[in-house]
Enzyme design. Structure first.
Site, PDB file in Angstrom:
ATOM      1  N   VAL A   1       0.897  -1.161  -0.014  1.00 40.21           N
ATOM      2  CA  VAL A   1      -0.105  -0.069  -0.006  1.00 40.21           C
ATOM      3  C   VAL A   1       0.840   1.169  -0.133  1.00 40.21           C
ATOM      4  O   VAL A   1       0.343   2.285   0.368  1.00 40.21           O
ATOM      5  CB  VAL A   1      -0.978   0.116   1.315  1.00 40.21           C
ATOM      6  CG1 VAL A   1      -1.986  -1.131   1.101  1.00 40.21           C
ATOM      7  CG2 VAL A   1      -0.321  -0.192   2.441  1.00 40.21           C
TER       8      VAL A   1
ATOM      9  N   ARG B   1       4.303   2.567  -2.475  1.00 38.98           N
ATOM     10  CA  ARG B   1       4.167   3.041  -3.743  1.00 38.98           C
ATOM     11  C   ARG B   1       4.717   1.576  -4.969  1.00 38.98           C
ATOM     12  O   ARG B   1       5.092   1.035  -4.262  1.00 38.98           O
ATOM     13  CB  ARG B   1       5.487   4.064  -3.935  1.00 38.98           C
ATOM     14  CG  ARG B   1       5.194   5.114  -3.118  1.00 38.98           C
ATOM     15  CD  ARG B   1       4.206   6.055  -3.128  1.00 38.98           C
ATOM     16  NE  ARG B   1       4.176   6.723  -4.292  1.00 38.98           N
ATOM     17  CZ  ARG B   1       2.725   7.609  -4.506  1.00 38.98           C
ATOM     18  NH1 ARG B   1       1.824   7.413  -3.888  1.00 38.98           N
ATOM     19  NH2 ARG B   1       2.826   8.406  -5.609  1.00 38.98           N
TER      20      ARG B   1
ATOM     21  N   GLU C   1      -0.070   3.162 -13.375  1.00 42.16           N
ATOM     22  CA  GLU C   1      -1.410   3.213 -13.322  1.00 42.16           C
ATOM     23  C   GLU C   1      -1.992   4.029 -14.300  1.00 42.16           C
ATOM     24  O   GLU C   1      -1.752   5.137 -14.489  1.00 42.16           O
ATOM     25  CB  GLU C   1      -1.561   3.594 -11.743  1.00 42.16           C
ATOM     26  CG  GLU C   1      -1.196   2.871 -10.767  1.00 42.16           C
ATOM     27  CD  GLU C   1      -1.275   3.206  -9.220  1.00 42.16           C
ATOM     28  OE1 GLU C   1      -1.970   4.346  -9.024  1.00 42.16           O
ATOM     29  OE2 GLU C   1      -0.717   2.664  -8.448  1.00 42.16           O
TER      30      GLU C   1
ATOM     31  N   HIS D   1      -5.787   1.475  -6.420  1.00 43.31           N
ATOM     32  CA  HIS D   1      -4.957   2.345  -5.517  1.00 43.31           C
ATOM     33  C   HIS D   1      -6.267   2.978  -4.771  1.00 43.31           C
ATOM     34  O   HIS D   1      -6.476   4.141  -5.059  1.00 43.31           O
ATOM     35  CB  HIS D   1      -4.501   3.331  -6.617  1.00 43.31           C
ATOM     36  CG  HIS D   1      -3.446   4.343  -5.758  1.00 43.31           C
ATOM     37  ND1 HIS D   1      -2.444   4.731  -6.439  1.00 43.31           N
ATOM     38  CD2 HIS D   1      -3.534   4.589  -4.573  1.00 43.31           C
ATOM     39  CE1 HIS D   1      -1.540   5.586  -5.460  1.00 43.31           C
ATOM     40  NE2 HIS D   1      -2.311   5.207  -4.219  1.00 43.31           N
TER      41      HIS D   1
ATOM     42  N   SER E   1      -6.742   2.268  -1.171  1.00 45.43           N
ATOM     43  CA  SER E   1      -6.968   1.562  -0.096  1.00 45.43           C
ATOM     44  C   SER E   1      -7.071   3.080   1.030  1.00 45.43           C
ATOM     45  O   SER E   1      -7.559   2.799   1.997  1.00 45.43           O
ATOM     46  CB  SER E   1      -5.482   1.057   0.455  1.00 45.43           C
ATOM     47  OG  SER E   1      -4.278   1.949   0.149  1.00 45.43           O
TER      48      SER E   1
END
Length: 315
Positions: free
Chosen positions: A222, A224, A253, A272, A274
């Site tokens: 969580v 990078r 991403e 992405h 979280s």
């Protein structure tokens, strides 16, 4: 007295800055127009924290913003040599994402321990197959990254009776240094990557590190995406060097539909998300307004990033 110029690198939806009406001259820019506006700005709000436009557009010599705030925990997307060498203050969104990310990590750990992804698959096939889940209490976790996010993850896992070790850049009370990492990885049931992206952490989870972990270990990132060599993780899962993994961040991403990561056995992929809970954008906007009011009053700003290290030090 002329109001300061606040330049916003936009994303949709835009930030709510109504409280600054009359107190700032607000200018909006996208990646293409950013360079033209930067020399005239006193403050830059990087609302589009996925953009790398700041790195490309940041001026060298000459006028530039005195303060840059990014609506994110990480600053690698905007940092460049010219910005790092300047006297511009950089702040981040520390305080917004820590607990949501910790809760998300706990959810992933519980889901993997109790085999919930497989349960949902079996339900979809209307297949009754009794299995045994893993008991979480008494297991060991190694959390890599001792900043606010890593500490929140450690606190949350400890509440589940998971024995947790924190690893940071330098050893201090309650925190292990990098020299202890391999030893802790070899004993961990859960390895959580929550470190900032720096020269030291780039691709730190590679073939060797996954080989150090025990076959029953699960890995969660969580932090990078660039902390992980993704091909090495895929190989470790395919060869069953580790038992499972979950990625919420990736090298590139969004993850493309043809990425092989979608089909890696034992890997949970999430987009992405979280740290993103209901109302998170409003929280980010309110945080910036509070920081702006402090800045305008000449007060010391919190969340100041060490531009050479790439994170807020001392935490």
């Amino acid at each position: 007295m002329t109001a300061p110029t606040l330049l916003v690198l936009d994303a949709d939806p835009p930030p709510r800055l109504g409280r600054l009406t009359g107190r700032a001259r607000i200018v909006h820019a996208d990646a293409d127009s950013l360079a033209g506006h930067l020399p005239d700005a006193d403050v830059l709000l990087v609302w589009d924290f996925t953009s790398t436009a700041v790195r490309d557009a940041w001026p060298g010599e000459g006028p530039r913003p005195r303060w840059v705030h990014t609506a994110s925990a990480g600053v690698d997307h905007l940092m460049c040599p010219a910005l790092a060498a300047s006297d511009t203050v950089v702040t981040n969104a520390r305080g917004i994402f820590e607990q949501p990310i910790a809760e998300y990590v706990a959810a992933l750990v519980l889901a993997m321990a109790k085999d919930l992804p497989h349960t949902w698959e079996l339900q979809g096939r209307r297949e009754w197959r009794h299995r045994e889940g893993q008991r979480l209490a008494g297991t060991r976790a190694c959390v890599v990254g001792s900043g606010p996010i890593g500490r929140a993850v450690a606190r949350t896992l400890k509440a589940l009776d998971v024995t947790t070790a924190l690893v940071g850049r330098v050893p201090r009370t309650g925190i292990h240094g990098p020299q202890d990492l391999d030893r802790l990885l070899a004993r961990a049931d859960w390895v959580i990557a929550a470190a900032p992206l720096t020269e030291q952490t780039h691709h730190m989870f590679d073939t060797r590190r996954f080989g150090v972990m025990q076959p029953s270990a699960r890995f969660v990132n969580v932090g990078r995406g660039q902390l992980v060599v993704e091909d090495a993780l895929a190989e470790a899962l395919a060869k069953r060097w580790i038992a499972g993994a979950a990625l919420d961040v990736f090298e590139a991403e969004p993850l493309t539909p043809d990425s092989p990561l979608w089909q890696v056995p034992g890997l949970i992929v999430s987009p992405h998300m979280s740290g993103d809970t209901v109302g998170w954008r409003d929280d980010l906007g309110a945080q910036f307004v509070e920081l702006y009011e402090r800045w305008a009053a000449g007060r010391t700003l919190p969340n100041v990033v060490d531009k050479k290290r790439g994170y807020v030090p001392g935490h």
